[in-house]
Enzyme design. Structure first.
Site, PDB file in Angstrom:
ATOM      1  N   ASP A  41       0.854  -1.182   0.000  1.00  0.00           N
ATOM      2  CA  ASP A  41       0.000   0.000   0.000  1.00  0.00           C
ATOM      3  C   ASP A  41       0.895   1.237   0.000  1.00  0.00           C
ATOM      4  OD1 ASP A  41      -2.366   1.511   0.063  1.00  0.00           O
ATOM      5  OD2 ASP A  41      -3.313   0.076   1.415  1.00  0.00           O
ATOM      6  N   TRP A  42       0.290   2.387  -0.175  1.00  0.00           N
ATOM      7  CA  TRP A  42       1.032   3.602  -0.517  1.00  0.00           C
ATOM      8  C   TRP A  42       1.785   4.208   0.674  1.00  0.00           C
ATOM      9  CZ3 TRP A  42       0.034   1.611  -4.711  1.00  0.00           C
ATOM     10  CH2 TRP A  42       0.101   2.257  -5.942  1.00  0.00           C
TER      11      TRP A  42
END
Length: 597
Positions: free
Chosen positions: A311-312
């Protein structure tokens, strides 16, 4: 291997489609410099320029220019940012970006990904407004149809629209189980039931990837392994107060069930969540850093050999939309960015989501802290996907036909039908006249809130006061608590109780005219006070006013059924276990409830 390959003759046999994909990967990988390999590992946001030209960047989002990313940093994977005025705009920009990639030494094509683009969501941390694409219910609405064939139809249409503009990776489906009623990310899930989530997730993957994975496919990145739903107090791990995933009901295994269905359907990619498991056998660190989860569980137990992208923003703690937050590297906040990068790779991930600094990875290899053979392991997966998608044969799209495909009349009509099919009628009691409130007759005098008067006028005479109406239709949003920053408020969190003034207003209108309340249920709101006041209560998960009114007037049969339980009270929510489905005491409405008209 040296980073300077300017004098090296390129062996172009990797472009020979008569060779096997493995052979082509070997030929290409053997002549890649360390810098060229490192560029594969980073997937970040990228902006489009005006009129479909290349972009000079977007400082507001911390996004560099297209040229800097592709030519100077050697990156080849990007998540498309923003909404374009037309499909042709996206297609034109995409082709110019591929031309830029083709100008590099090896000409490795770019892979464009996107968050969901076909719904109604306005949360840039989870989805993007539809723009030129056909508009469908959010995934919770697709789940409310309980119809795998419809979900596969949606995904097939979305695949055709994505590929028309050059988007080849879907950063979805999201098959987390919505077992914590307060959790902010439920709208993009298929609800609370593990069997339904798995069945619909598999249909979604089949539609996007097609019967055979290849040049016409969109690769699906299913999230959030191993299930992001059991959040403590329902708070989201984008934020430090939501870092913990908890399993007081011992249901860790249940949350894996939808992923097994997706693996069986051939899902190609996986994204682990930000959250850190607490009180399990696994290390208490975020799933993107968690070797027991990514290698032990995903790679070894399930035999998954596809791409894993974090995820970011796990590495560098980048600000989100100008707001400063604590690290999303839960459990390893104390580690330096370089140490986090090592831990992610040791855990078994292949890509760093939301990161854009290949020089850090290059330095780790040059220092001997990461072996180049470890890079080669992930590089093979990443290159293999590009070859299988046919990007080396033809990375370009036909700009002239993009607008005819994306948002075509047939696609929009299918989306409109799905919107209507997803609407769930939860209550329909009799008015003082003795008949049920729904369906109401066209031509009635209508008092509406949350509906454009021009749309309502197609169904009846719009009046300004409930006292002058035959029926009132009020559209509400499920409640949420206002938090400190704009970005936090995109994630609807906290209490599910409606404010007292909203309840009082519904009761006041309903006292003077038969009243229908439609609620956008991005979370399972406490509807009991609304049910007590209104004559009819309806739920939607992304539906136009016309779609709603077609159902309320009986033009389209009511078909939707709840994708989760509706709790009776916040006390029941607070007493429930976040990892256990259907765990609130004496729910007001049960999963699968929906009335016919």
């Amino acid at each position: 291997m040296s980073n300077d390959a300017t004098t090296t003759t390129v062996d172009t046999r990797y472009r020979d489609s008569s060779l096997s994909v493995d052979q082509r990967v070997d030929i290409l990988l053997s002549q890649m410099t360390l810098a060229e390999k490192a560029g594969l590992f980073f997937q970040t946001m990228i902006a489009m320029g005006d009129g479909g030209e290349l972009s000079e960047g977007d400082p507001a989002f911390g996004v560099a220019s297209n040229r800097e990313y592709v030519v100077e940093r050697g990156m080849t994977h990007f998540n498309l940012l923003g909404v374009a005025p037309s499909a042709a705009h996206i297609a034109r920009w995409h082709n110019k970006l591929q031309e830029l990639a083709a100008s590099t030494r090896l000409g490795i094509p770019v892979t464009i990904s996107t968050d969901p683009r076909h719904g109604f969501s306005e949360n840039p941390g989870a989805a993007i407004l539809a723009g030129p694409f056909s508009q469908w219910p959010e995934p919770l609405g697709l789940a409310a149809t309980h119809d795998p064939a419809l979900v596969e139809e949606f995904a097939d249409i979305a695949r055709r629209e994505y590929t028309a503009v050059g988007i080849r990776v879907a950063l979805h489906p999201q098959i987390d189980l919505a077992t914590e009623p307060r959790w902010a990310r439920q709208l993009q899930t298929f609800g609370e039931d593990a069997d339904l989530a798995g069945e619909l997730g598999a249909a979604y993957v089949r539609g996007f990837q097609g019967p055979t994975f290849g040049p016409g496919s969109v690769s699906t990145m299913t999230k959030h392994f191993p299930g992001g739903g059991p959040q403590k107090d329902g708070e989201d791990p984008h934020f430090d107060y939501g870092r913990e995933q908890v399993y007081p009901g011992g249901q860790f295994e249940l949350h894996l069930k939808p992923f097994e269905a997706v693996f069986a359907a051939g899902g190609r990619q996986i994204m682990p969540y930000y959250g850190m498991p607490v009180g399990t056998e696994y290390e208490e660190v975020g799933f993107g850093f968690n070797k027991g989860v990514l290698t032990g569980l995903l790679r070894e137990r399930f035999g998954f050999d596809g791409i894993v992208c974090t995820d970011w923003g796990l590495i560098t703690d980048q600000a989100i939309m100008g707001a400063e937050f604590a690290a999303r590297a839960w459990g390893v906040e104390h580690l330096t960015p370089a140490e986090r990068m090592i831990k992610v790779l040791e855990a078994g991930a292949d890509q760093f989501g939301g990161e854009d600094d290949p020089s850090m990875l290059i330095a780790l290899v040059e220092s001997g802290e990461i072996g180049e053979d470890r890079l080669d392991e992930s590089a093979r997966r990443l290159l293999r996907e590009k070859f299988l998608l046919g990007l080396f044969e033809n990375p370009y799209v036909d700009v002239a036909v993009a607008d005819a495909i994306v948002g075509s009349d047939a696609h929009r009509q299918a989306g409109e039908i799905a919107q209507r099919a997803s609407i769930a009628v939860l209550q329909n009691r009799a008015t003082d006249a003795g008949a049920p409130a729904l369906p109401f007759a066209r031509g009635a005098k209508l008092y509406v809130e949350g509906i454009d008067a021009e749309v309502a006028a197609r169904y009846g005479e719009v009046v300004d006061s409930p006292a002058d109406a035959d029926i009132a239709v009020l559209r509400l949003q499920a409640p949420f608590e206002v938090r400190d920053s704009m970005f936090e408020n995109f994630f609807h969190s906290g209490s599910l109780d409606f404010p007292a003034d909203v309840i009082a207003h519904v009761a006041e209108v309903a006292a003077s005219v038969p009243t229908v309340v439609d609620v956008f249920l991005d979370r399972p709101a406490i509807l009991a006070p609304i049910v007590d006041a209104a004559h009819a209560v309806v739920a939607n998960w992304g539906a136009s006013a016309a779609a709603l009114l077609d159902v309320l007037t009986g033009e389209f049969a009511a078909r939707g059924r709840l994708p989760f339980d509706i709790p009776r009270s916040m006390a029941a929510v607070e007493a429930s276990r976040p990892d256990v489905p259907f765990d609130t005491e004496d729910p007001l409405f049960r999963f699968g409830h929906g009335l016919s008209l």
